[in-house]
Enzyme design. Structure first.
Site, PDB file in Angstrom:
ATOM      1  N   ARG A  44       0.848  -1.201   0.000  1.00 28.52           N
ATOM      2  CA  ARG A  44       0.000   0.000   0.000  1.00 28.52           C
ATOM      3  C   ARG A  44       0.881   1.248   0.000  1.00 28.52           C
ATOM      4  O   ARG A  44       2.085   1.172   0.197  1.00 28.52           O
ATOM      5  CB  ARG A  44      -0.932   0.009   1.226  1.00 28.52           C
ATOM      6  CG  ARG A  44      -0.139  -0.158   2.505  1.00 28.52           C
ATOM      7  CD  ARG A  44      -0.702   0.535   3.671  1.00 28.52           C
ATOM      8  NE  ARG A  44      -0.616   1.965   3.553  1.00 28.52           N
ATOM      9  CZ  ARG A  44       0.511   2.668   3.733  1.00 28.52           C
ATOM     10  NH1 ARG A  44       1.663   2.080   4.009  1.00 28.52           N
ATOM     11  NH2 ARG A  44       0.495   3.977   3.621  1.00 28.52           N
ATOM     12  N   GLY A  45       0.216   2.414  -0.181  1.00 28.28           N
ATOM     13  CA  GLY A  45       0.947   3.680  -0.263  1.00 28.28           C
ATOM     14  C   GLY A  45       1.184   3.998  -1.726  1.00 28.28           C
ATOM     15  O   GLY A  45       1.555   3.122  -2.518  1.00 28.28           O
ATOM     16  N   ALA A  46       0.938   5.261  -2.099  1.00 25.13           N
ATOM     17  CA  ALA A  46       0.884   5.612  -3.522  1.00 25.13           C
ATOM     18  C   ALA A  46       2.151   5.244  -4.308  1.00 25.13           C
ATOM     19  O   ALA A  46       2.064   4.547  -5.327  1.00 25.13           O
ATOM     20  CB  ALA A  46       0.537   7.097  -3.665  1.00 25.13           C
ATOM     21  N   ARG A  79      -6.932  -0.711  -6.955  1.00 21.10           N
ATOM     22  CA  ARG A  79      -7.352   0.382  -6.069  1.00 21.10           C
ATOM     23  C   ARG A  79      -7.484   1.627  -6.940  1.00 21.10           C
ATOM     24  O   ARG A  79      -6.599   1.911  -7.746  1.00 21.10           O
ATOM     25  CB  ARG A  79      -6.344   0.612  -4.931  1.00 21.10           C
ATOM     26  CG  ARG A  79      -6.307  -0.566  -3.953  1.00 21.10           C
ATOM     27  CD  ARG A  79      -5.525  -0.212  -2.702  1.00 21.10           C
ATOM     28  NE  ARG A  79      -6.297   0.625  -1.799  1.00 21.10           N
ATOM     29  CZ  ARG A  79      -5.742   1.297  -0.771  1.00 21.10           C
ATOM     30  NH1 ARG A  79      -4.430   1.243  -0.570  1.00 21.10           N
ATOM     31  NH2 ARG A  79      -6.484   2.029   0.034  1.00 21.10           N
ATOM     32  N   GLN A 182      -2.609   2.710   9.924  1.00 26.71           N
ATOM     33  CA  GLN A 182      -1.316   2.877   9.246  1.00 26.71           C
ATOM     34  C   GLN A 182      -0.366   3.749  10.073  1.00 26.71           C
ATOM     35  O   GLN A 182       0.847   3.600   9.977  1.00 26.71           O
ATOM     36  CB  GLN A 182      -1.517   3.515   7.857  1.00 26.71           C
ATOM     37  CG  GLN A 182      -2.150   2.598   6.822  1.00 26.71           C
ATOM     38  CD  GLN A 182      -3.646   2.742   6.771  1.00 26.71           C
ATOM     39  OE1 GLN A 182      -4.295   3.068   7.773  1.00 26.71           O
ATOM     40  NE2 GLN A 182      -4.236   2.487   5.624  1.00 26.71           N
ATOM     41  N   ASP A 223      -2.119  10.760  -2.412  1.00 26.42           N
ATOM     42  CA  ASP A 223      -2.424   9.705  -3.386  1.00 26.42           C
ATOM     43  C   ASP A 223      -2.682  10.264  -4.770  1.00 26.42           C
ATOM     44  O   ASP A 223      -2.479   9.573  -5.776  1.00 26.42           O
ATOM     45  CB  ASP A 223      -3.639   8.894  -2.933  1.00 26.42           C
ATOM     46  CG  ASP A 223      -3.251   7.974  -1.799  1.00 26.42           C
ATOM     47  OD1 ASP A 223      -3.231   8.443  -0.648  1.00 26.42           O
ATOM     48  OD2 ASP A 223      -2.917   6.812  -2.081  1.00 26.42           O
ATOM     49  N   ASN A 233      -5.833  12.330  -0.123  1.00 24.43           N
ATOM     50  CA  ASN A 233      -4.972  11.522   0.749  1.00 24.43           C
ATOM     51  C   ASN A 233      -5.856  10.772   1.744  1.00 24.43           C
ATOM     52  O   ASN A 233      -7.086  10.885   1.717  1.00 24.43           O
ATOM     53  CB  ASN A 233      -3.950  12.428   1.469  1.00 24.43           C
ATOM     54  CG  ASN A 233      -2.859  11.634   2.160  1.00 24.43           C
ATOM     55  OD1 ASN A 233      -2.268  10.729   1.569  1.00 24.43           O
ATOM     56  ND2 ASN A 233      -2.580  11.932   3.416  1.00 24.43           N
ATOM     57  N   LYS A 234      -5.229  10.013   2.598  1.00 25.04           N
ATOM     58  CA  LYS A 234      -5.938   9.154   3.563  1.00 25.04           C
ATOM     59  C   LYS A 234      -7.039   9.915   4.297  1.00 25.04           C
ATOM     60  O   LYS A 234      -6.855  11.063   4.689  1.00 25.04           O
ATOM     61  CB  LYS A 234      -4.901   8.602   4.554  1.00 25.04           C
ATOM     62  CG  LYS A 234      -5.438   7.755   5.689  1.00 25.04           C
ATOM     63  CD  LYS A 234      -6.317   6.597   5.243  1.00 25.04           C
ATOM     64  CE  LYS A 234      -5.649   5.687   4.229  1.00 25.04           C
ATOM     65  NZ  LYS A 234      -6.641   4.772   3.581  1.00 25.04           N
TER      66      LYS A 234
HETATM   67  O1  MRU Z   1      -4.929   3.219   2.049  1.00 22.00           O
HETATM   68  P1  MRU Z   1      -3.453   3.473   2.010  1.00 22.00           P
HETATM   69  O2  MRU Z   1      -2.741   3.024   3.246  1.00 22.00           O
HETATM   70  O3  MRU Z   1      -2.803   2.945   0.754  1.00 22.00           O
HETATM   71  O4  MRU Z   1      -3.340   5.058   1.957  1.00 22.00           O
HETATM   72  C1  MRU Z   1      -2.068   5.628   1.830  1.00 22.00           C
HETATM   73  C2  MRU Z   1      -2.042   7.095   2.004  1.00 22.00           C
HETATM   74  O5  MRU Z   1      -3.054   7.741   2.086  1.00 22.00           O
HETATM   75  C3  MRU Z   1      -0.694   7.759   1.980  1.00 22.00           C
HETATM   76  O6  MRU Z   1      -0.702   8.926   2.748  1.00 22.00           O
HETATM   77  C4  MRU Z   1      -0.329   8.119   0.541  1.00 22.00           C
HETATM   78  O7  MRU Z   1      -0.434   7.007  -0.301  1.00 22.00           O
HETATM   79  C5  MRU Z   1       1.045   8.685   0.420  1.00 22.00           C
HETATM   80  S1  MRU Z   1       2.281   7.450   0.639  1.00 22.00           S
HETATM   81  C6  MRU Z   1       3.795   8.158   0.355  1.00 22.00           C
END
Ligand code: MRU
Length: 323
Positions: A44-46, A79, A182, A223, A233-234
């Site tokens: 996970r994470g962009a 996703r 997270q 994201d 973002n999250k």
């Molecule tokens: O649902 P997730 O854990 O994939 O969400 C991730 C985020 O929102 C992060 O803040 C974002 O991807 C930036 S990661 C460098």
């Protein structure tokens, strides 16, 4: 250590669902396994999704499966919110005419670039904070935008690492980030590995930490950043930005240029992933109750003090636009 990589014909990636208790590595040799790992947030994470998408494209074209196009479409859509996943697939697949090895080469180039770009944006973000905050910088962050969310180093946590290297880091407040934690699972694990003093707070305490003047800056990842400077973002990032504005604290977004999506004008046009309600009900929720489990939110550009990329600083709150 790279949190996602290619070894002996398959993808290896740290299983983020097992942290912080267990450091376990996934070995992924089919696109189906990869899509499953992405959907359950083991990867996970962009930026990590961008790397995974590109490596997955290499798996798809090397595997010689009958439904290669279907596999690639399924991977792109695993996703919907982060721009990086489809970007990584498309960038690697663009080399297909040169053969499967070229697709893998492109994927490996994306991984190498990710490391270099994150280091550059981390330094730039640390420069900005060191110039705008007097003394040791106390950072508040949300979700996980560290090495786990990238390939190495991290975006928001890359800024934290760079401040720490300069002995300019005061402390880090870590929002726990309901429902999948997270922050309290992954960011806290990374900061512990780095030896950085930090404090976990429940998401509902985020505004109070800012209102009480405990943090000098909010630093988060993204994201997708739209052409007008809105930041997706999250979930929980938008209320954090509102609280930061009220408290007069800068709200800084650290992200690579690849997270900017010039094809989309505003955050309202971005598909926001809605995840299974069981994630919300898992901790003591009334079984069977309706839920609305938005995984991301949109922070309007006027609340964003600075977007820091590997190439530039954009100040959307002052009317600057990324694209
Ligand atoms: O649902 P997730 O854990 O994939 O969400 C991730 C985020 O929102 C992060 O803040 C974002 O991807 C930036 S990661 C460098």
């Amino acid at each position: 250590v790279r949190t996602i990589d290619w070894q002996d014909g398959h993808i290896v990636a740290i299983d983020q669902t097992r942290l912080p208790g267990t450091v376990a590595w996934l070995e992924i040799s089919t696109v189906g396994q990869l899509v499953d790992a992405i959907k359950r947030l083991a990867i996970r994470g962009a930026p990590a999704l961008g790397a995974a998408g590109a490596l997955g494209a290499a798996l798809a074209v090397r595997g010689g499966g009958e439904d290669r196009d279907g596999e690639l479409a399924g991977l792109r859509a695993a996703r919907p919110t982060a721009v990086n996943l489809a970007w990584g697939v498309d960038r690697a697949v663009a080399r297909l005419a040169e053969g499967p090895d070229a697709v893998l080469d492109e994927a490996l180039a994306i991984l190498d670039e990710d490391v270099v770009r994150n280091r550059a944006l981390g330094e730039r973000g640390a420069d900005w904070l060191a110039a705008n905050v007097h003394g040791p910088v106390v950072v508040q962050t949300h979700c996980n935008a560290g090495a786990l969310a990238c390939v190495e180093w991290g975006t928001a946590l890359g800024v934290v690492r760079a401040l720490d290297e300069r002995h300019r880091l005061g402390h880090v407040y870590v929002d726990e980030t309901r429902p999948l934690l997270q922050g309290s699972r992954l960011t806290s694990w990374e900061l512990t590995e780095m030896g950085v003093d930090h404090t976990i707070i429940v998401d509902s305490a985020a505004a109070t930490v800012l209102a009480r003047g405990l943090a000098d800056a909010v630093v988060v990842g993204a994201d997708r950043i739209t052409a007008n400077g809105d930041v997706v973002n999250k979930i929980g990032t938008f209320p954090l930005a509102l609280a930061a504005q009220r408290a007069g604290v800068p709200f800084v977004v650290a992200a690579p240029e690849s997270t900017i999506d010039p094809s989309i004008q505003t955050g309202d046009e971005v598909e926001i992933e809605v995840r299974d309600g069981d994630e919300v009900l898992a901790i003591g929720g009334m079984p069977g109750t309706a839920t609305l489990n938005y995984a991301f939110d949109v922070t309007p550009a006027d609340l964003v003090t600075a977007i820091v990329t590997e190439d530039r600083i954009i100040r959307p709150a002052l009317g600057e636009r990324p694209a």
